[in-house]
Design a protein around this motif. Structure first.
Motif, PDB file in Angstrom:
ATOM      1  N   PHE A 171      13.383   6.016  -5.000  1.00 57.10           N
ATOM      2  CA  PHE A 171      12.593   6.837  -5.913  1.00 57.10           C
ATOM      3  C   PHE A 171      13.507   7.579  -6.893  1.00 57.10           C
ATOM      4  CE2 PHE A 171       9.518   6.882  -2.150  1.00 57.10           C
ATOM      5  CZ  PHE A 171       8.844   5.770  -2.622  1.00 57.10           C
ATOM      6  N   ASN A 172      14.673   8.010  -6.419  1.00 56.78           N
ATOM      7  CA  ASN A 172      15.645   8.614  -7.345  1.00 56.78           C
ATOM      8  C   ASN A 172      16.061   7.619  -8.420  1.00 56.78           C
ATOM      9  OD1 ASN A 172      16.441  11.360  -6.298  1.00 56.78           O
ATOM     10  ND2 ASN A 172      16.741  10.179  -4.456  1.00 56.78           N
ATOM     11  N   LYS A 173      16.326   6.384  -7.990  1.00 55.65           N
ATOM     12  CA  LYS A 173      16.763   5.359  -8.946  1.00 55.65           C
ATOM     13  C   LYS A 173      15.639   5.021  -9.918  1.00 55.65           C
ATOM     14  CE  LYS A 173      20.571   3.267  -6.490  1.00 55.65           C
ATOM     15  NZ  LYS A 173      20.770   4.395  -5.570  1.00 55.65           N
ATOM     16  N   LEU A 174      14.422   5.004  -9.417  1.00 54.29           N
ATOM     17  CA  LEU A 174      13.263   4.744 -10.285  1.00 54.29           C
ATOM     18  C   LEU A 174      13.203   5.790 -11.407  1.00 54.29           C
ATOM     19  CD1 LEU A 174      10.557   3.228 -10.818  1.00 54.29           C
ATOM     20  CD2 LEU A 174       9.464   4.850  -9.276  1.00 54.29           C
ATOM     21  N   LEU A 175      13.381   7.066 -11.049  1.00 48.40           N
ATOM     22  CA  LEU A 175      13.348   8.129 -12.067  1.00 48.40           C
ATOM     23  C   LEU A 175      14.510   7.999 -13.053  1.00 48.40           C
ATOM     24  CD1 LEU A 175      12.155  11.429 -10.351  1.00 48.40           C
ATOM     25  CD2 LEU A 175      10.841   9.665 -11.498  1.00 48.40           C
ATOM     26  N   SER A 176      15.682   7.596 -12.547  1.00 47.90           N
ATOM     27  CA  SER A 176      16.832   7.396 -13.449  1.00 47.90           C
ATOM     28  C   SER A 176      16.476   6.378 -14.526  1.00 47.90           C
ATOM     29  CB  SER A 176      18.050   6.863 -12.692  1.00 47.90           C
ATOM     30  OG  SER A 176      18.339   7.659 -11.591  1.00 47.90           O
ATOM     31  N   ARG A 177      15.765   5.320 -14.112  1.00 45.03           N
ATOM     32  CA  ARG A 177      15.411   4.270 -15.060  1.00 45.03           C
ATOM     33  C   ARG A 177      14.320   4.691 -16.032  1.00 45.03           C
ATOM     34  NH1 ARG A 177      15.281  -1.453 -12.324  1.00 45.03           N
ATOM     35  NH2 ARG A 177      17.189  -1.357 -11.112  1.00 45.03           N
TER      36      ARG A 177
ATOM     37  N   MET B 118       4.896   0.436 -10.321  1.00 49.09           N
ATOM     38  CA  MET B 118       5.078  -0.558  -9.260  1.00 49.09           C
ATOM     39  C   MET B 118       6.055  -1.648  -9.701  1.00 49.09           C
ATOM     40  SD  MET B 118       3.671  -0.083  -6.323  1.00 49.09           S
ATOM     41  CE  MET B 118       3.394  -1.696  -5.553  1.00 49.09           C
ATOM     42  N   LYS B 119       5.898  -2.079 -10.941  1.00 49.90           N
ATOM     43  CA  LYS B 119       6.756  -3.139 -11.475  1.00 49.90           C
ATOM     44  C   LYS B 119       8.228  -2.709 -11.439  1.00 49.90           C
ATOM     45  CE  LYS B 119       7.021  -5.823 -15.674  1.00 49.90           C
ATOM     46  NZ  LYS B 119       6.688  -5.768 -17.111  1.00 49.90           N
ATOM     47  N   GLU B 120       8.475  -1.474 -11.899  1.00 49.73           N
ATOM     48  CA  GLU B 120       9.854  -0.969 -11.941  1.00 49.73           C
ATOM     49  C   GLU B 120      10.385  -0.727 -10.528  1.00 49.73           C
ATOM     50  OE1 GLU B 120      11.077  -0.618 -15.187  1.00 49.73           O
ATOM     51  OE2 GLU B 120      13.057  -0.445 -14.266  1.00 49.73           O
ATOM     52  N   LEU B 121       9.516  -0.201  -9.646  1.00 47.53           N
ATOM     53  CA  LEU B 121       9.952   0.073  -8.271  1.00 47.53           C
ATOM     54  C   LEU B 121      10.347  -1.225  -7.565  1.00 47.53           C
ATOM     55  CD1 LEU B 121      10.366   2.084  -5.917  1.00 47.53           C
ATOM     56  CD2 LEU B 121       7.954   1.748  -5.311  1.00 47.53           C
TER      57      LEU B 121
ATOM     58  N   ILE C 102       0.836  -1.207   0.000  1.00 47.59           N
ATOM     59  CA  ILE C 102       0.000   0.000   0.000  1.00 47.59           C
ATOM     60  C   ILE C 102       0.872   1.260   0.000  1.00 47.59           C
ATOM     61  CG2 ILE C 102      -1.749   1.305   1.277  1.00 47.59           C
ATOM     62  CD1 ILE C 102      -2.701  -1.371   2.468  1.00 47.59           C
ATOM     63  N   ALA C 103       1.927   1.264   0.822  1.00 48.02           N
ATOM     64  CA  ALA C 103       2.804   2.442   0.924  1.00 48.02           C
ATOM     65  C   ALA C 103       3.469   2.738  -0.421  1.00 48.02           C
ATOM     66  CB  ALA C 103       3.855   2.232   2.007  1.00 48.02           C
ATOM     67  N   ARG C 104       3.921   1.675  -1.087  1.00 45.00           N
ATOM     68  CA  ARG C 104       4.578   1.877  -2.393  1.00 45.00           C
ATOM     69  C   ARG C 104       3.574   2.353  -3.441  1.00 45.00           C
ATOM     70  NH1 ARG C 104       7.802  -3.723  -1.389  1.00 45.00           N
ATOM     71  NH2 ARG C 104       9.422  -2.824  -0.055  1.00 45.00           N
TER      72      ARG C 104
ATOM     73  N   VAL D 191      13.726  -2.115  -8.641  1.00 41.42           N
ATOM     74  CA  VAL D 191      14.722  -1.260  -7.975  1.00 41.42           C
ATOM     75  C   VAL D 191      14.990  -1.781  -6.562  1.00 41.42           C
ATOM     76  CG1 VAL D 191      15.168   1.040  -7.012  1.00 41.42           C
ATOM     77  CG2 VAL D 191      14.152   0.832  -9.283  1.00 41.42           C
ATOM     78  N   ILE D 192      13.905  -2.065  -5.831  1.00 41.51           N
ATOM     79  CA  ILE D 192      14.032  -2.512  -4.439  1.00 41.51           C
ATOM     80  C   ILE D 192      14.782  -3.840  -4.355  1.00 41.51           C
ATOM     81  CG2 ILE D 192      12.696  -3.337  -2.435  1.00 41.51           C
ATOM     82  CD1 ILE D 192      10.563  -1.156  -3.314  1.00 41.51           C
ATOM     83  N   SER D 193      14.540  -4.713  -5.323  1.00 40.44           N
ATOM     84  CA  SER D 193      15.227  -6.006  -5.293  1.00 40.44           C
ATOM     85  C   SER D 193      16.718  -5.849  -5.596  1.00 40.44           C
ATOM     86  CB  SER D 193      14.575  -6.985  -6.281  1.00 40.44           C
ATOM     87  OG  SER D 193      14.913  -6.615  -7.600  1.00 40.44           O
ATOM     88  N   GLU D 194      17.056  -4.816  -6.359  1.00 41.69           N
ATOM     89  CA  GLU D 194      18.460  -4.615  -6.725  1.00 41.69           C
ATOM     90  C   GLU D 194      19.221  -3.722  -5.752  1.00 41.69           C
ATOM     91  OE1 GLU D 194      18.872  -3.550 -10.934  1.00 41.69           O
ATOM     92  OE2 GLU D 194      16.974  -4.579 -11.266  1.00 41.69           O
ATOM     93  N   PHE D 195      18.487  -2.774  -5.114  1.00 42.09           N
ATOM     94  CA  PHE D 195      19.128  -1.845  -4.182  1.00 42.09           C
ATOM     95  C   PHE D 195      18.396  -1.864  -2.853  1.00 42.09           C
ATOM     96  CE2 PHE D 195      19.840  -0.261  -8.437  1.00 42.09           C
ATOM     97  CZ  PHE D 195      21.189   0.033  -8.442  1.00 42.09           C
ATOM     98  N   PRO D 196      18.732  -2.793  -1.972  1.00 37.25           N
ATOM     99  CA  PRO D 196      17.968  -2.877  -0.730  1.00 37.25           C
ATOM    100  C   PRO D 196      18.173  -1.661   0.188  1.00 37.25           C
ATOM    101  CG  PRO D 196      19.779  -4.457  -0.737  1.00 37.25           C
ATOM    102  CD  PRO D 196      19.799  -3.777  -2.063  1.00 37.25           C
ATOM    103  N   LYS D 197      17.214  -1.452   1.079  1.00 34.33           N
ATOM    104  CA  LYS D 197      17.223  -0.404   2.109  1.00 34.33           C
ATOM    105  C   LYS D 197      17.156   1.025   1.538  1.00 34.33           C
ATOM    106  CE  LYS D 197      17.921  -2.669   6.198  1.00 34.33           C
ATOM    107  NZ  LYS D 197      16.885  -3.676   5.887  1.00 34.33           N
TER     108      LYS D 197
END
Lengths: 241, 241
Positions: free
Chosen positions: A65-71, A47-50, A25-27, A53-59
Motif C-alpha cells: 500500500f505504501n508503494k501504491l501511494l508512491s506511484r 486495483m489495476k495499479e495494486l 475481495i480483500a484487495r 505493485v504485487i506482481s513487482e514486489f511480492p510478499k
C-alpha cells in the motif's frame, strides 16, 4: 481390491478455500477503505495499479500500500497524511479475513464425515509460518485435524517442491508412504513431490491458477471438489462414511 | 479576558480511548483464544505470565506469544503445533481491535461540537507509524481532524519528550504557539515538551498509568474528561459550542 488408508493431508490455499477469490475481495476492500479515507482514485484504477505493485514486489502486503501511494503520487491524497490511507488499506484487508475467510462447503461437509473414521488428518502447506497457521485457525480447520500434523514450509525449512518436506509427514506418522493421501491444487508443488516420496497424490482442479499446468508424474486421482474425493475414498479405500 | 484559540491537538492513547483497558481486554482475548486452541493453562496464569513477558520484551506482541509458549513449556500444548496457538493469540488480539476499539463517549460528544467551530484539530502521538495511524482510523477520529495535521513520533523521527516534535505542528500551522492547545495524559511526555514550545497544555487525568507522575512545569489546565475541556473552551476562549 481395497487399498489401505492410514492418513490424509491437505494443502491449504485454493484447496480448503478459494485463496484467489479471497485475495480479490480483500484487495478490493483495502482500496475501497483507502478511497473512503480520502484517496482520490477509482476502485478500478486502484486495483489495476495494486496488482502491478504485487506482481513487482511480492510478499508483505503492508508495504504494497505504501508503494501504491508512491506511484499514484501526492496529488491523489492532497493534504492527507499518507499513513492514514495506508492504515485504512491494511484495516480493509484485515476486516476481510475476519468476515470472509471461509472453508468451501464441500470441504466442510466431507471432512466432518472423515473425522468419524478416526483416520489422522493433517496439513502440508507452503507459506509464512504465522500466516498459514492463522488461515488454519480462522478457517476453523484445526478442529478437524490432528494439530501435531501441521507442516509449513517456512517453519520446516523446505520449499514445497522438495520431497524431503513431505518425508517429514511420513516420518512423523511412521506409516508407509503409499498409505498416505495428499490433496493439493498444484501439479508441480503438490503432485510431483508427494509422488516422489510415494504418497497417494490427489490433484484438485477448481479452475484456479494452475488450471493449465501439468505434473511430470500423473496424480493418482484428479477431483473437482471434495464430493469427488468422498467417492474415491469409498470406492478405492472402502471408507465407511 | 478572552484568549485566542487557533488549533487543538490531541494525544491518542489514554486520551481519546482507554488504551490501558483495551490492552487488558485484547490480551485476555488472546490468551482465551490460545486456551480454546489447546493451550492448557488458566486465563489467570496465562495473563500473569504474558504481563511478565511484555515487561521484559517490549513491543511486537506477535513475538510475545512465542515467548509466552517458550516459558510455559511443551507440556502445556502437548502434540499441538505451537504456531497454531500463537496464531490463535494474534487473532484473539486483532479481533478485539475490530470489536472494542472505541473512542470515549465524552470525547466523541465534545469533538463533534468542536468540528462546527472550524478550528483546525490534529493529532500529536508517540508510537509506530502504522499502529498509531490504524488507531486513528479504527477510532473513526480521522473524520473529525484535518488529516494533514497528524504527527507520529516514529514517522517524524523524534521522541515524544523532544519539544522539536511539537514545533513541527506549530510550523505546519504557522500560528503562534500560545494559540495552540494540546491535550494529553502524560505529565512528562505531553505537558513538559508542549509547554517548552509555548503551547497551551491540558493534562487529562482519567486515572490511567500517569496518575502519580508530575510535570516539571504545571499544565495550563487539568481536566478529568472532555466535558471539563468543553467548559474551559467556553469560559477561557469564549468558544460558542
Amino acid at each position: 481390491m481395497t487399498r489401505k488408508l492410514s492418513a490424509i493431508f491437505f494443502d491449504v490455499d485454493d484447496t480448503l478455500y478459494s485463496t484467489t477469490e479471497f485475495a480479490k475481495i480483500a484487495r478490493e476492500n483495502a482500496i475501497d477503505n483507502m478511497i473512503k479515507t480520502g484517496l482520490n482514485i477509482s476502485l478500478e484504477n486502484g486495483m489495476k495499479e495494486l496488482l502491478e505493485v504485487i506482481s513487482e514486489f511480492p510478499k508483505n502486503y503492508e508495504l504494497h500500500f505504501n508503494k501504491l501511494l508512491s506511484r499514484l503520487g501526492e496529488n491523489t491524497y492532497k493534504g492527507i497524511n499518507p499513513n492514514l490511507i495506508v492504515a485504512a488499506g491494511i484495516i480493509g484487508y484485515h476486516e476481510t479475513k475476519h468476515n470472509k475467510l471461509k472453508i468451501h462447503s464441500d470441504v466442510e461437509e466431507v471432512v466432518k464425515k472423515l473425522v468419524t473414521t478416526k483416520i489422522p488428518m493433517g496439513i502440508i502447506t507452503a507459506g509464512l509460518t504465522i500466516k498459514q497457521a492463522e488461515k488454519i485457525i480462522r478457517l476453523g480447520f484445526n478442529k478437524y485435524i490432528d494439530p501435531s500434523l501441521v507442516f509449513i514450509t517456512d517453519e520446516c525449512g523446505y520449499s514445497k517442491t522438495n520431497p524431503k518436506f513431505y518425508q517429514l509427514a511420513i516420518d512423523r506418522l511412521n506409516v508407509p508412504a503409499n498409505e498416505i493421501l495428499y490433496i493439493g491444487d498444484s501439479p508441480e508443488s503438490d503432485v510431483d513431490p508427494s509422488k516422489a516420496v510415494g504418497m497417494i497424490s490427489v490433484l484438485i482442479k477448481r479452475g484456479g491458477k494452475y488450471s493449465n499446468a501439468t505434473s511430470k508424474v500423473p496424480p493418482d486421482f484428479t477431483i473437482n471438489d471434495f464430493y469427488d474425493l468422498e467417492k474415491i475414498l469409498k470406492s478405492e479405500f472402502s471408507l465407511k462414511i
